[in-house]
Enzyme design. Structure first.
Site, PDB file in Angstrom:
ATOM      1  N   CYS A 219      51.046  38.150  51.100  1.00 57.46           N
ATOM      2  CA  CYS A 219      52.116  37.910  50.147  1.00 57.46           C
ATOM      3  C   CYS A 219      51.690  36.823  49.153  1.00 57.46           C
ATOM      4  O   CYS A 219      50.957  35.906  49.509  1.00 57.46           O
ATOM      5  CB  CYS A 219      53.424  37.476  50.768  1.00 57.46           C
ATOM      6  SG  CYS A 219      54.067  38.651  51.965  1.00 57.46           S
TER       7      CYS A 219
ATOM      8  N   ARG B 175      47.142  39.892  46.954  1.00 54.67           N
ATOM      9  CA  ARG B 175      47.679  39.414  48.233  1.00 54.67           C
ATOM     10  C   ARG B 175      48.681  40.393  48.834  1.00 54.67           C
ATOM     11  O   ARG B 175      49.135  40.216  49.952  1.00 54.67           O
ATOM     12  CB  ARG B 175      48.354  38.053  48.044  1.00 54.67           C
ATOM     13  CG  ARG B 175      47.443  37.007  47.470  1.00 54.67           C
ATOM     14  CD  ARG B 175      48.175  35.704  47.323  1.00 54.67           C
ATOM     15  NE  ARG B 175      48.394  35.089  48.604  1.00 54.67           N
ATOM     16  CZ  ARG B 175      47.602  34.162  49.129  1.00 54.67           C
ATOM     17  NH1 ARG B 175      46.574  33.732  48.455  1.00 54.67           N
ATOM     18  NH2 ARG B 175      47.850  33.653  50.306  1.00 54.67           N
TER      19      ARG B 175
ATOM     20  N   TRP C 282      53.352  41.847  51.142  1.00 51.72           N
ATOM     21  CA  TRP C 282      52.612  42.693  52.069  1.00 51.72           C
ATOM     22  C   TRP C 282      53.473  42.706  53.315  1.00 51.72           C
ATOM     23  O   TRP C 282      53.630  41.694  54.001  1.00 51.72           O
ATOM     24  CB  TRP C 282      51.234  42.100  52.347  1.00 51.72           C
ATOM     25  CG  TRP C 282      50.388  43.001  53.177  1.00 51.72           C
ATOM     26  CD1 TRP C 282      49.622  44.056  52.751  1.00 51.72           C
ATOM     27  CD2 TRP C 282      50.212  42.933  54.607  1.00 51.72           C
ATOM     28  NE1 TRP C 282      48.992  44.647  53.822  1.00 51.72           N
ATOM     29  CE2 TRP C 282      49.328  43.979  54.967  1.00 51.72           C
ATOM     30  CE3 TRP C 282      50.696  42.104  55.612  1.00 51.72           C
ATOM     31  CZ2 TRP C 282      48.931  44.213  56.282  1.00 51.72           C
ATOM     32  CZ3 TRP C 282      50.309  42.338  56.925  1.00 51.72           C
ATOM     33  CH2 TRP C 282      49.436  43.381  57.246  1.00 51.72           C
TER      34      TRP C 282
ATOM     35  N   ASN D 280      55.657  33.612  52.494  1.00 50.69           N
ATOM     36  CA  ASN D 280      54.422  34.240  52.954  1.00 50.69           C
ATOM     37  C   ASN D 280      54.199  33.759  54.375  1.00 50.69           C
ATOM     38  O   ASN D 280      54.195  32.557  54.626  1.00 50.69           O
ATOM     39  CB  ASN D 280      53.263  33.795  52.043  1.00 50.69           C
ATOM     40  CG  ASN D 280      51.907  34.188  52.597  1.00 50.69           C
ATOM     41  OD1 ASN D 280      51.798  35.149  53.357  1.00 50.69           O
ATOM     42  ND2 ASN D 280      50.886  33.436  52.217  1.00 50.69           N
ATOM     43  N   GLY D 281      54.041  34.695  55.323  1.00 51.86           N
ATOM     44  CA  GLY D 281      53.830  34.298  56.715  1.00 51.86           C
ATOM     45  C   GLY D 281      54.757  35.062  57.636  1.00 51.86           C
ATOM     46  O   GLY D 281      55.341  36.082  57.245  1.00 51.86           O
TER      47      GLY D 281
ATOM     48  N   GLU E 248      29.477  48.667  58.071  1.00 54.49           N
ATOM     49  CA  GLU E 248      30.047  48.311  56.777  1.00 54.49           C
ATOM     50  C   GLU E 248      30.288  49.570  55.931  1.00 54.49           C
ATOM     51  O   GLU E 248      31.314  49.702  55.274  1.00 54.49           O
ATOM     52  CB  GLU E 248      29.101  47.309  56.068  1.00 54.49           C
ATOM     53  CG  GLU E 248      29.485  46.887  54.677  1.00 54.49           C
ATOM     54  CD  GLU E 248      30.865  46.238  54.564  1.00 54.49           C
ATOM     55  OE1 GLU E 248      31.501  45.937  55.581  1.00 54.49           O
ATOM     56  OE2 GLU E 248      31.309  46.064  53.417  1.00 54.49           O
TER      57      GLU E 248
ATOM     58  N   LYS F 288      33.942  50.827  54.528  1.00 56.25           N
ATOM     59  CA  LYS F 288      34.198  51.078  53.104  1.00 56.25           C
ATOM     60  C   LYS F 288      34.823  52.460  52.926  1.00 56.25           C
ATOM     61  O   LYS F 288      35.786  52.616  52.195  1.00 56.25           O
ATOM     62  CB  LYS F 288      32.908  51.021  52.259  1.00 56.25           C
ATOM     63  CG  LYS F 288      32.284  49.673  52.031  1.00 56.25           C
ATOM     64  CD  LYS F 288      33.070  48.773  51.123  1.00 56.25           C
ATOM     65  CE  LYS F 288      33.975  47.878  51.909  1.00 56.25           C
ATOM     66  NZ  LYS F 288      33.481  46.566  52.251  1.00 56.25           N
TER      67      LYS F 288
ATOM     68  N   LYS G 166      43.965  41.931  49.551  1.00 60.45           N
ATOM     69  CA  LYS G 166      42.666  41.278  49.433  1.00 60.45           C
ATOM     70  C   LYS G 166      42.568  40.048  50.324  1.00 60.45           C
ATOM     71  O   LYS G 166      41.554  39.799  50.946  1.00 60.45           O
ATOM     72  CB  LYS G 166      42.450  40.896  47.959  1.00 60.45           C
ATOM     73  CG  LYS G 166      41.109  40.248  47.671  1.00 60.45           C
ATOM     74  CD  LYS G 166      39.990  41.258  47.772  1.00 60.45           C
ATOM     75  CE  LYS G 166      38.629  40.655  47.519  1.00 60.45           C
ATOM     76  NZ  LYS G 166      37.574  41.529  48.068  1.00 60.45           N
TER      77      LYS G 166
HETATM   78  C1  AGP Z   1      36.551  44.503  53.267  1.00 62.45           C
HETATM   79  O1  AGP Z   1      36.301  45.524  52.399  1.00 62.45           O
HETATM   80  C2  AGP Z   1      37.897  44.139  53.560  1.00 62.45           C
HETATM   81  N1  AGP Z   1      38.882  44.508  52.678  1.00 62.45           N
HETATM   82  C3  AGP Z   1      38.173  43.139  54.642  1.00 62.45           C
HETATM   83  O2  AGP Z   1      37.581  43.620  55.809  1.00 62.45           O
HETATM   84  C4  AGP Z   1      37.749  41.674  54.428  1.00 62.45           C
HETATM   85  O3  AGP Z   1      36.368  41.571  54.438  1.00 62.45           O
HETATM   86  C5  AGP Z   1      38.392  40.799  55.522  1.00 62.45           C
HETATM   87  O4  AGP Z   1      39.776  40.877  55.401  1.00 62.45           O
HETATM   88  C6  AGP Z   1      37.937  39.363  55.469  1.00 62.45           C
HETATM   89  O5  AGP Z   1      38.269  38.757  54.271  1.00 62.45           O
HETATM   90  P1  AGP Z   1      37.623  37.374  53.839  1.00 62.45           P
HETATM   91  O6  AGP Z   1      36.169  37.637  53.632  1.00 62.45           O
HETATM   92  O7  AGP Z   1      38.330  37.000  52.582  1.00 62.45           O
HETATM   93  O8  AGP Z   1      37.849  36.415  54.960  1.00 62.45           O
END
Ligand code: AGP
Length: 606
Positions: free
Chosen positions: A2, A27, A74, A98-99, A478, A482, A601
């Site tokens: 959020c 967020r 979120w 947020n939380g 990875e 993706k 994100k």
């Molecule tokens: C990766 O594509 C992600 N969206 C997710 O796994 C991300 O790497 C993870 O949430 C960790 O985020 P950070 O690197 O900001 O800690």
């Protein structure tokens, strides 16, 4: 997660709140809302979905008020709809949060008994009614102190009051919150990124603190309601990097930026003249460190796994890796001579931050590898190694992954050399090879049309697998992550040698399987595993590196050859086709590439 914004100004604030909310969508983007104060009224507007929806559904230009709060959500408690969207308001109090409030069910019962009406399914609404209740008997600061003590869980809050219309209250426990200072106005924001377009003067709240933000004054208080002084920090700001430029998506831009970001990372840490690595002010002596623990989430965890292979190869240190959400609740045996490394793009991930906090509380040596140097994880670590990637906006991490593994590789090399665990000749040879890496990434990025064509097969499949051994195994994980997060296609990453222990049963006629088999020491073994899946009907996309020798296997569906470099650096190149595969697959499906469903994100809830 959020996102929160608050502005207290001498002019109308709704346009700037909207602009900031658009920046905060990384967020969360389940819903958006604003509350402003004017003429003794709380003007509340909210909509399901993106900030664009909010703009389309309401005449925001005419939303009056020189003070207001905004939120992008979120969803945690309650489905993403306009009723559960923030702000949540009583007749007098409006809150963005947020939380997660862990004791919301008990508090809600208690408040209902006192005659409070609840409209939403959220945990946040209890905060609104608690403050409303506490304001009946206490002055503002006391009512806030009392309320915060009644809440269990984590929160960052922005609060406005119909009856005290010249201020915003902000409060923090667990979730980040910053105050910004502007001309004739002051701000509250989830992080400095939200405020950067308006100011570069920032104060971060620490856990337990709250603040009162007026247009011409900001006051800070500790958890007992006692006034405190806080420092104002000056941020560097570079707004131009946040633009998509000619690219359709931030993700496409961020993939293509990788030669530049890797070049920048190398420049920051590598001294090509003396063939050495510069890590200045590293606070610990060799003999103080006997083992290393690498901690992260998602892609950052994959970086840790990647680094484990390098640390084991280049140093004699014992290496453990951990997923932050597991580490934080396990019974850990903290070791005085261990270095704890926290890897995070955002530097705000709640689980990673909590793991760091735990290590700090146990007086461990902590080091952060982050992209956002002003972040909570960077600020709370003993030592920081920035990855220098510039802002990463796409939810799927791309350039930050390469940035993280670059810094981890550099750290492994440096520690190996300082501890005399790598021969000086090898050390210098490897540093020399690093110099060519940006150019090799650039060339590998030219695989484009072939990957676009291949991506259709993945889109038609029920599921897919990504296999690799050794250095290629973390990259397989990875690649699978993706594909699933962008294309919503089931994708499993597996060590190729594990297939026969169960997952081989999943292989059926036509199933796309990506096999990462660069010509390293694992090559022959991986090719054998590849033949085992081909024999069972898999459509294999082989990703290897260029060589004069042909691959000895029949019935490979497609092959992509990345450039050649030393074995340590091949993972950087193998990653590129996998990022593009996920991108093109989602593009063909018409999905929202920069904001995949259900994700955000910056993951600031646990
Ligand atoms: C990766 O594509 C992600 N969206 C997710 O796994 C991300 O790497 C993870 O949430 C960790 O985020 P950070 O690197 O900001 O800690």
């Amino acid at each position: 997660m959020c996102g929160i914004i608050g502005i207290s100004s001498n002019k109308p604030v709704s346009a700037n709140i909207i602009n900031s909310l658009k920046k905060l969508e990384y967020r969360g983007y389940d819903s958006a809302g604003i509350a402003t104060l004017s003429d003794g009224t709380i003007n509340e507007v909210k909509s399901k979905g993106r900030v664009d929806n909010l703009e389309n559904n309401f005449d925001l230009k005419n939303l009056r008020g020189n003070i207001g709060i905004g939120h992008v959500r979120w969803a945690t408690h309650g489905i993403p709809n306009s009723l559960n969207a923030h702000p949540h308001s009583s007749h007098n109090v409006s809150v963005v949060h947020n939380g997660i409030i862990e004791n919301s069910t008990i508090l809600k019962k208690h408040l209902i008994n006192k005659g409070h009406d609840f409209k939403s399914q959220t945990d946040t609404e209890v905060i609104v009614h608690l403050i409303t209740e506490n304001l009946k008997t206490s002055e503002l600061e006391e009512a806030i102190t009392k309320t915060l003590k009644q809440l269990d869980g984590s929160f960052a809050l922005g609060i406005v009051f119909r009856d005290i219309p010249d201020l915003i209250v902000g409060a923090r426990r667990g979730s980040p919150l910053a105050v910004g200072y502007g001309p004739n106005e002051n701000y509250l924001g989830s992080d400095s990124y939200a405020l950067k377009s308006m100011t570069n003067k920032i104060t971060y709240l620490d856990d337990g603190e709250f603040c009162v933000v007026k247009k011409d004054q900001v006051l800070f208080f500790n958890e007992n309601g006692k006034k405190i002084n806080k420092k104002i920090l000056k941020l560097s700001s570079n707004e131009s990097n946040y633009d998509k430029g000619d690219f359709k998506h931030f993700m496409a831009k961020e993939i293509e930026e990788q030669p530049t970001t890797i070049k920048t990372g190398i420049k920051e840490y590598v001294d090509n003249v003396n063939k050495d690595i510069n890590i200045f002010n590293f606070p610990w002596k060799n003999e103080d460190i006997k083992s290393i623990t690498l901690i992260g989430c998602g892609t950052a965890y994959h970086s840790c796994l990647m680094a484990k292979y390098w640390f084991e190869e280049l140093t004699n240190l014992d290496v453990s890796i951990d997923i932050a959400s597991e580490f934080r609740y396990r019974k850990n045996r903290f070791k005085k001579d261990s270095l704890y490394v926290f890897v995070s793009q955002s530097g705000e991930t709640a689980d990673t931050f909590a793991a760091l906090d735990l290590c700090n509380k146990n007086n461990m040596k902590t080091c952060a590898i982050v992209n956002v140097i002003e972040s909570s994880i960077a600020r709370d670590s003993n030592f920081v190694l920035p990855i220098h990637c510039g802002p990463e906006i796409g939810v799927a991490s791309t350039k930050a992954f390469l940035g993280q593994i670059l810094v981890l590789y550099i750290l492994a090399l440096k520690l190996g050399s300082l501890r005399n665990e790598i021969e000086i000749k090898d050390y210098q040879e490897k540093i020399k090879d690093l110099k060519d890496l940006p150019g090799l990434i650039e060339k590998t990025l030219q695989h484009d049309n072939d990957i676009q064509a291949i991506s259709s097969t993945f889109n038609e499949a029920k599921g897919s697998m990504f296999l690799g051994r050794g250095y290629s195994y973390p990259i397989a994980l990875e690649g699978a992550l993706k594909l699933k997060e962008l294309s919503y296609i089931h994708a499993e990453g597996y060590p190729a040698g594990e297939m026969k222990h169960g997952p081989l049963a999943l292989i059926e006629e036509g199933m796309p399987v990506v096999v990462l088999a660069p010509r390293d020491s694992y090559y022959k073994k991986t090719i054998s595993n590849m033949q085992e899946v081909i024999a069972r009907g898999a459509k294999v996309l082989l990703i290897t590196n260029k060589s004069k020798d042909n691959v000895v296997s029949e019935n490979i569906w497609e092959t992509i050859e990345v450039e050649n470099t030393n074995d340590d650096l091949l993972p950087f190149l193998l990653t590129i086709p996998l990022q593009k595969l996920a991108y093109y697959s989602a593009l063909k499906k018409g999905y929202d590439i920069d904001k995949p469903r259900n994700l955000a994100k910056s993951v600031t809830v646990e």
